[in-house]
Design a protein around this motif. Structure first.
Motif, mmCIF file in Angstrom:
data_model
loop_
_atom_site.group_PDB
_atom_site.id
_atom_site.type_symbol
_atom_site.label_atom_id
_atom_site.label_comp_id
_atom_site.label_asym_id
_atom_site.label_seq_id
_atom_site.Cartn_x
_atom_site.Cartn_y
_atom_site.Cartn_z
ATOM 1 N N GLY A 144 0.784 -1.228 0.000
ATOM 2 C CA GLY A 144 0.000 0.000 0.000
ATOM 3 C C GLY A 144 0.811 1.271 0.000
ATOM 4 O O GLY A 144 0.240 2.369 0.032
ATOM 5 N N LYS A 148 -0.768 7.728 -4.554
ATOM 6 C CA LYS A 148 -2.189 7.446 -4.781
ATOM 7 C C LYS A 148 -2.762 8.197 -5.980
ATOM 8 O O LYS A 148 -3.961 8.109 -6.259
ATOM 9 C CB LYS A 148 -2.989 7.788 -3.516
ATOM 10 C CG LYS A 148 -2.533 7.011 -2.268
ATOM 11 C CD LYS A 148 -2.544 5.514 -2.482
ATOM 12 C CE LYS A 148 -2.232 4.717 -1.220
ATOM 13 N NZ LYS A 148 -0.834 4.819 -0.782
ATOM 14 N N THR A 149 -1.914 8.935 -6.690
ATOM 15 C CA THR A 149 -2.293 9.569 -7.954
ATOM 16 C C THR A 149 -1.121 9.431 -8.915
ATOM 17 O O THR A 149 -0.001 9.141 -8.502
ATOM 18 C CB THR A 149 -2.635 11.062 -7.781
ATOM 19 O OG1 THR A 149 -1.496 11.748 -7.231
ATOM 20 C CG2 THR A 149 -3.825 11.261 -6.843
ATOM 21 N N ASN A 153 0.040 5.142 -9.360
ATOM 22 C CA ASN A 153 -1.336 4.717 -9.078
ATOM 23 C C ASN A 153 -1.937 4.003 -10.287
ATOM 24 O O ASN A 153 -2.610 2.976 -10.140
ATOM 25 C CB ASN A 153 -2.178 5.939 -8.718
ATOM 26 C CG ASN A 153 -3.561 5.576 -8.198
ATOM 27 O OD1 ASN A 153 -3.698 4.917 -7.185
ATOM 28 N ND2 ASN A 153 -4.590 6.023 -8.909
ATOM 29 N N PHE A 172 -5.453 0.960 3.698
ATOM 30 C CA PHE A 172 -4.564 2.118 3.884
ATOM 31 C C PHE A 172 -4.833 2.826 5.215
ATOM 32 O O PHE A 172 -4.125 3.756 5.571
ATOM 33 C CB PHE A 172 -4.763 3.158 2.769
ATOM 34 C CG PHE A 172 -4.620 2.632 1.379
ATOM 35 C CD1 PHE A 172 -3.780 1.576 1.091
ATOM 36 C CD2 PHE A 172 -5.341 3.205 0.338
ATOM 37 C CE1 PHE A 172 -3.658 1.089 -0.209
ATOM 38 C CE2 PHE A 172 -5.222 2.739 -0.956
ATOM 39 C CZ PHE A 172 -4.387 1.667 -1.233
ATOM 40 N N LEU A 176 -8.058 7.445 4.309
ATOM 41 C CA LEU A 176 -7.340 7.382 3.035
ATOM 42 C C LEU A 176 -7.878 6.280 2.142
ATOM 43 O O LEU A 176 -8.056 6.481 0.923
ATOM 44 C CB LEU A 176 -5.839 7.190 3.278
ATOM 45 C CG LEU A 176 -4.943 7.079 2.035
ATOM 46 C CD1 LEU A 176 -5.057 8.322 1.166
ATOM 47 C CD2 LEU A 176 -3.489 6.838 2.450
ATOM 48 N N GLN A 177 -8.148 5.105 2.715
ATOM 49 C CA GLN A 177 -8.608 3.985 1.892
ATOM 50 C C GLN A 177 -9.976 4.281 1.279
ATOM 51 O O GLN A 177 -10.223 3.964 0.102
ATOM 52 C CB GLN A 177 -8.653 2.704 2.713
ATOM 53 C CG GLN A 177 -9.581 2.757 3.911
ATOM 54 C CD GLN A 177 -9.344 1.663 4.925
ATOM 55 O OE1 GLN A 177 -8.334 0.970 4.890
ATOM 56 N NE2 GLN A 177 -10.286 1.487 5.854
ATOM 57 N N TRP A 180 -9.547 6.835 -1.525
ATOM 58 C CA TRP A 180 -8.949 6.219 -2.713
ATOM 59 C C TRP A 180 -9.998 5.406 -3.475
ATOM 60 O O TRP A 180 -10.031 5.438 -4.712
ATOM 61 C CB TRP A 180 -7.779 5.330 -2.302
ATOM 62 C CG TRP A 180 -7.000 4.785 -3.467
ATOM 63 C CD1 TRP A 180 -5.997 5.410 -4.159
ATOM 64 C CD2 TRP A 180 -7.180 3.508 -4.083
ATOM 65 N NE1 TRP A 180 -5.543 4.591 -5.177
ATOM 66 C CE2 TRP A 180 -6.253 3.420 -5.144
ATOM 67 C CE3 TRP A 180 -8.025 2.430 -3.836
ATOM 68 C CZ2 TRP A 180 -6.141 2.292 -5.963
ATOM 69 C CZ3 TRP A 180 -7.922 1.297 -4.651
ATOM 70 C CH2 TRP A 180 -7.000 1.244 -5.696
ATOM 71 N N ASN A 184 -11.203 6.193 -7.340
ATOM 72 C CA ASN A 184 -10.800 5.223 -8.371
ATOM 73 C C ASN A 184 -11.849 4.151 -8.646
ATOM 74 O O ASN A 184 -11.597 3.240 -9.439
ATOM 75 C CB ASN A 184 -9.492 4.546 -7.952
ATOM 76 C CG ASN A 184 -8.341 5.529 -7.859
ATOM 77 O OD1 ASN A 184 -7.760 5.920 -8.856
ATOM 78 N ND2 ASN A 184 -8.018 5.940 -6.631
#
Length: 261
Positions: A144, A148-149, A153, A172, A176-177, A180, A184
């Motif tokens: 992890g 994240k971008t 990613n 995460f 945050l998880q 994300w 996405n």
């Protein structure tokens, strides 16, 4: 994400839902959703998650739009009882307690599992432990600790989509998880999305969870605080009292409304 359409009793705290379910209900639901040709999010709440939902509209929306939401904290059960709901300790579950049962069910039903969590090496260790009890499990994963971008990613998402998991574990940590997944969701070819925090860290022994007598009695937070006070003091010393202050506030509001009827 699909709006909730379950038969389980729904409980609301601060306008944020969770469902009155047991571990058996949760595992059976994961299997059934994973067999459907659509995307499903299964969320969870603890006192920290409820505080995030109170402060962050997008987070509250994420939980409320999840198909199923289970309780991962005795504090939330206590708060629900204080608000008049009938709940039991069996309506609280935490991932390390059922992860191997989920793995065995995935193997039994030929469901694939993708793990996205932890520091480099944690996922590999988790997969080795899982394959030891479920040799025919179709499992893949990635750590992890990635951007994240951007291109990194994109590469992780491409790896997930090549595998096309039936069950997709994301760990995460909150929030945050969840952020994300929101950002996405449309790009990922998976069926069941499971944001499960540090479960793999506990499962592999990377992070000490605490003695079972504490975790079974709602004191896991204290054990974790003693192990990592510098990182977790704000979460528990500030967050837990804040949660119960808000519970008392909601309780008073409910009584005031009842008196006006």
């Amino acid at each position: 994400m699909v709006l909730s359409n379950t038969l389980f009793e729904e409980i609301r705290i601060f306008g944020t839902k969770f469902h009155k379910i047991t571990v058996c209900d949760l595992l059976n639901s994961i299997v059934e959703y994973a067999k459907q040709d659509r995307k499903t999010v299964i969320g969870n709440v603890n006192t920290r998650g409820m505080n995030f939902a109170y402060d962050l509209p997008w987070y509250r929306d994420f939980i409320n739009r999840s198909e199923l939401v289970f309780c991962d904290g005795f504090g939330v059960l206590l708060g629900a009882k204080m608000l008049g709901y009938s709940v039991k300790s069996s309506h609280r579950m935490t991932c390390p307690d059922y992860i191997e049962s989920l793995v065995l069910l995935c193997e039994q039903h030929n469901l694939s599992l993708y793990l996205l969590a932890g520091k480099p090496g944690v996922v590999d260790k988790a997969m080795a432990q899982m394959k030891a009890i479920a040799p025919n499990l179709r499992v893949a994963g990635h750590h992890g600790h990635f951007a994240k971008t951007g291109p990194e990613n994109d590469a992780v998402i491409a790896d997930i989509n090549r595998f096309q998991p039936d069950v997709f574990y994301v760990g995460f940590g909150m929030p945050l998880q969840e952020r994300w997944i929101v950002d996405n969701f449309d790009r990922i070819d998976a069926r069941v999305f499971l944001p499960l925090g540090a479960c793999l860290d506990f499962y592999t022994g990377t992070v000490y969870r605490g003695p079972q007598w504490m975790t079974d009695r709602g004191l896991e937070w204290l054990s974790r605080l003693l192990v990592e006070p510098g990182r977790l003091w704000r979460r528990y010393i500030v967050g837990n009292p804040l949660f119960f202050y808000r519970i008392f506030k909601q309780r008073i509001q409910q009584r005031f409304k009842a008196l006006k009827r």
